[in-house]
Design a protein around this motif. Structure first.
Motif, PDB file in Angstrom:
ATOM      1  N   SER A  73     -75.379 -14.949 -56.490  1.00 61.02           N
ATOM      2  CA  SER A  73     -73.989 -14.620 -56.155  1.00 61.02           C
ATOM      3  C   SER A  73     -73.039 -15.128 -57.236  1.00 61.02           C
ATOM      4  N   SER A  74     -73.336 -16.281 -57.823  1.00 60.56           N
ATOM      5  CA  SER A  74     -72.469 -16.778 -58.890  1.00 60.56           C
ATOM      6  C   SER A  74     -72.601 -15.938 -60.148  1.00 60.56           C
ATOM      7  N   ILE A  75     -73.786 -15.455 -60.450  1.00 57.30           N
ATOM      8  CA  ILE A  75     -73.964 -14.577 -61.610  1.00 57.30           C
ATOM      9  C   ILE A  75     -73.208 -13.275 -61.406  1.00 57.30           C
ATOM     10  N   LEU A  76     -73.264 -12.727 -60.201  1.00 56.64           N
ATOM     11  CA  LEU A  76     -72.508 -11.514 -59.894  1.00 56.64           C
ATOM     12  C   LEU A  76     -71.001 -11.770 -60.002  1.00 56.64           C
ATOM     13  N   ALA A  77     -70.547 -12.911 -59.500  1.00 53.60           N
ATOM     14  CA  ALA A  77     -69.126 -13.260 -59.589  1.00 53.60           C
ATOM     15  C   ALA A  77     -68.695 -13.459 -61.037  1.00 53.60           C
ATOM     16  N   LEU A  78     -69.551 -14.045 -61.849  1.00 59.51           N
ATOM     17  CA  LEU A  78     -69.215 -14.239 -63.260  1.00 59.51           C
ATOM     18  C   LEU A  78     -69.115 -12.907 -63.993  1.00 59.51           C
ATOM     19  N   ALA A  79     -69.991 -11.978 -63.667  1.00 61.22           N
ATOM     20  CA  ALA A  79     -69.914 -10.657 -64.290  1.00 61.22           C
ATOM     21  C   ALA A  79     -68.602  -9.973 -63.913  1.00 61.22           C
ATOM     22  N   PHE A  80     -68.229 -10.071 -62.650  1.00 60.37           N
ATOM     23  CA  PHE A  80     -66.963  -9.491 -62.200  1.00 60.37           C
ATOM     24  C   PHE A  80     -65.779 -10.177 -62.874  1.00 60.37           C
ATOM     25  N   THR A  81     -65.841 -11.491 -63.001  1.00 57.46           N
ATOM     26  CA  THR A  81     -64.766 -12.247 -63.641  1.00 57.46           C
ATOM     27  C   THR A  81     -64.615 -11.862 -65.106  1.00 57.46           C
ATOM     28  N   LEU A  83     -65.420  -9.025 -66.451  1.00 59.89           N
ATOM     29  CA  LEU A  83     -64.861  -7.670 -66.488  1.00 59.89           C
ATOM     30  C   LEU A  83     -63.348  -7.700 -66.290  1.00 59.89           C
ATOM     31  N   VAL A  84     -62.890  -8.459 -65.300  1.00 58.43           N
ATOM     32  CA  VAL A  84     -61.451  -8.575 -65.049  1.00 58.43           C
ATOM     33  C   VAL A  84     -60.751  -9.231 -66.237  1.00 58.43           C
ATOM     34  N   ALA A  85     -61.372 -10.254 -66.818  1.00 62.07           N
ATOM     35  CA  ALA A  85     -60.771 -10.935 -67.972  1.00 62.07           C
ATOM     36  C   ALA A  85     -60.627  -9.989 -69.159  1.00 62.07           C
ATOM     37  N   VAL A  86     -61.638  -9.187 -69.420  1.00 66.19           N
ATOM     38  CA  VAL A  86     -61.566  -8.236 -70.533  1.00 66.19           C
ATOM     39  C   VAL A  86     -60.461  -7.215 -70.289  1.00 66.19           C
ATOM     40  N   LEU A  87     -60.400  -6.687 -69.077  1.00 62.72           N
ATOM     41  CA  LEU A  87     -59.361  -5.703 -68.765  1.00 62.72           C
ATOM     42  C   LEU A  87     -57.961  -6.314 -68.860  1.00 62.72           C
ATOM     43  N   ALA A  88     -57.795  -7.510 -68.290  1.00 67.01           N
ATOM     44  CA  ALA A  88     -56.484  -8.162 -68.321  1.00 67.01           C
ATOM     45  C   ALA A  88     -56.075  -8.519 -69.748  1.00 67.01           C
ATOM     46  N   ASN A  89     -57.015  -8.981 -70.537  1.00 67.86           N
ATOM     47  CA  ASN A  89     -56.686  -9.329 -71.926  1.00 67.86           C
ATOM     48  C   ASN A  89     -56.353  -8.098 -72.762  1.00 67.86           C
ATOM     49  N   ASN A  90     -57.019  -6.981 -72.485  1.00 66.39           N
ATOM     50  CA  ASN A  90     -56.673  -5.747 -73.197  1.00 66.39           C
ATOM     51  C   ASN A  90     -55.245  -5.308 -72.883  1.00 66.39           C
ATOM     52  N   VAL A  91     -54.879  -5.366 -71.621  1.00 64.00           N
ATOM     53  CA  VAL A  91     -53.519  -4.984 -71.229  1.00 64.00           C
ATOM     54  C   VAL A  91     -52.506  -5.973 -71.802  1.00 64.00           C
ATOM     55  N   THR A  93     -52.798  -7.936 -74.427  1.00 66.04           N
ATOM     56  CA  THR A  93     -52.712  -7.805 -75.886  1.00 66.04           C
ATOM     57  C   THR A  93     -51.874  -6.598 -76.278  1.00 66.04           C
ATOM     58  N   LYS A  94     -51.993  -5.548 -75.501  1.00 68.10           N
ATOM     59  CA  LYS A  94     -51.225  -4.330 -75.776  1.00 68.10           C
ATOM     60  C   LYS A  94     -49.722  -4.572 -75.609  1.00 68.10           C
ATOM     61  N   TYR A  95     -49.349  -5.327 -74.564  1.00 67.02           N
ATOM     62  CA  TYR A  95     -47.927  -5.481 -74.245  1.00 67.02           C
ATOM     63  C   TYR A  95     -47.275  -6.739 -74.802  1.00 67.02           C
ATOM     64  N   ILE A  96     -48.011  -7.866 -74.829  1.00 65.90           N
ATOM     65  CA  ILE A  96     -47.369  -9.106 -75.279  1.00 65.90           C
ATOM     66  C   ILE A  96     -47.998  -9.674 -76.546  1.00 65.90           C
ATOM     67  N   GLY A  97     -49.086  -9.097 -77.002  1.00 66.43           N
ATOM     68  CA  GLY A  97     -49.642  -9.486 -78.286  1.00 66.43           C
ATOM     69  C   GLY A  97     -50.668 -10.602 -78.290  1.00 66.43           C
ATOM     70  N   TYR A  98     -51.030 -11.144 -77.135  1.00 65.53           N
ATOM     71  CA  TYR A  98     -52.064 -12.173 -77.107  1.00 65.53           C
ATOM     72  C   TYR A  98     -52.794 -12.129 -75.763  1.00 65.53           C
ATOM     73  N   SER A  99     -53.988 -12.739 -75.740  1.00 68.84           N
ATOM     74  CA  SER A  99     -54.807 -12.782 -74.524  1.00 68.84           C
ATOM     75  C   SER A  99     -54.250 -13.811 -73.549  1.00 68.84           C
ATOM     76  N   ILE A 100     -54.377 -13.516 -72.264  1.00 71.24           N
ATOM     77  CA  ILE A 100     -53.856 -14.446 -71.258  1.00 71.24           C
ATOM     78  C   ILE A 100     -54.963 -15.159 -70.492  1.00 71.24           C
ATOM     79  N   ILE A 101     -56.200 -14.664 -70.572  1.00 72.33           N
ATOM     80  CA  ILE A 101     -57.316 -15.281 -69.843  1.00 72.33           C
ATOM     81  C   ILE A 101     -58.362 -15.717 -70.854  1.00 72.33           C
ATOM     82  N   GLY A 102     -58.709 -16.977 -70.781  1.00 76.86           N
ATOM     83  CA  GLY A 102     -59.758 -17.512 -71.643  1.00 76.86           C
ATOM     84  C   GLY A 102     -60.816 -18.194 -70.812  1.00 76.86           C
ATOM     85  N   ILE A 103     -62.021 -17.664 -70.840  1.00 71.18           N
ATOM     86  CA  ILE A 103     -63.118 -18.242 -70.069  1.00 71.18           C
ATOM     87  C   ILE A 103     -64.156 -18.757 -71.058  1.00 71.18           C
ATOM     88  N   THR A 104     -64.414 -20.057 -71.005  1.00 75.04           N
ATOM     89  CA  THR A 104     -65.382 -20.658 -71.919  1.00 75.04           C
ATOM     90  C   THR A 104     -66.723 -20.822 -71.221  1.00 75.04           C
TER      91      THR A 104
END
Length: 142
Positions: A73-81, A83-91, A93-104
């Motif tokens: 379940s944690s692996i599934l949640a990490l995959a979903f997270t 995906l959301v991080a990539v989508l949010a960072n793309n949006v 970056t397009k509008y404000i010029g930098y990424s807002i989510i950083g997952i290490t």
């Protein structure tokens, strides 16, 4: 700037509270699932106990089930997270010029570890109940 920091801190605390509640709910659901598993497999547990399987082995069976439940379940949640991080960072970056989510990697490992620990803690009571079942009563269970 201090007002913005106040709003960011408030958002952080609200999200932390929501995460805490969701962890509590997930622990309760794991307990329910494992209690149902114990009641559905009572006859199987009785057969195993009659064949000489130790109580500790029955307990370990349910603890390992909970471990894999938490791991997958944690692996599934990490995959979903991710995906959301990539989508949010793309949006972002397009509008404000930098990424807002950083997952290490440390956060990912911490998330997997917390999920596994919560699953194992939630499995303690159902696995103990399964280990304490009497083989004769379990075989007669309908």
């Amino acid at each position: 700037m201090s007002t913005l920091n106040t709003y960011i801190q408030l958002t952080f605390y609200v999200l932390a509270a929501i995460a805490g509640i969701s962890l509590l709910v997930s622990a309760i659901m794991i307990i329910v699932v494992l209690y149902i598993s114990v009641s559905e497999r009572t006859k199987e547990i009785g057969i195993l106990r009659a064949l000489g399987v130790r109580r500790r082995d029955i307990k370990n069976l349910f603890l390992s089930e909970a471990f894999f439940l938490g791991l997958f379940s944690s692996i599934l949640a990490l995959a979903f997270t991710e995906l959301v991080a990539v989508l949010a960072n793309n949006v972002a970056t397009k509008y404000i010029g930098y990424s807002i989510i950083g997952i290490t990697g440390n956060y990912l490992l911490f998330g997997v570890g917390v999920a596994i620990v919560i699953s194992l803690l939630a499995a303690l009571a159902p696995s103990s109940r399964a280990a304490k079942l009497d083989p004769i009563e379990s075989l007669a269970y309908e």
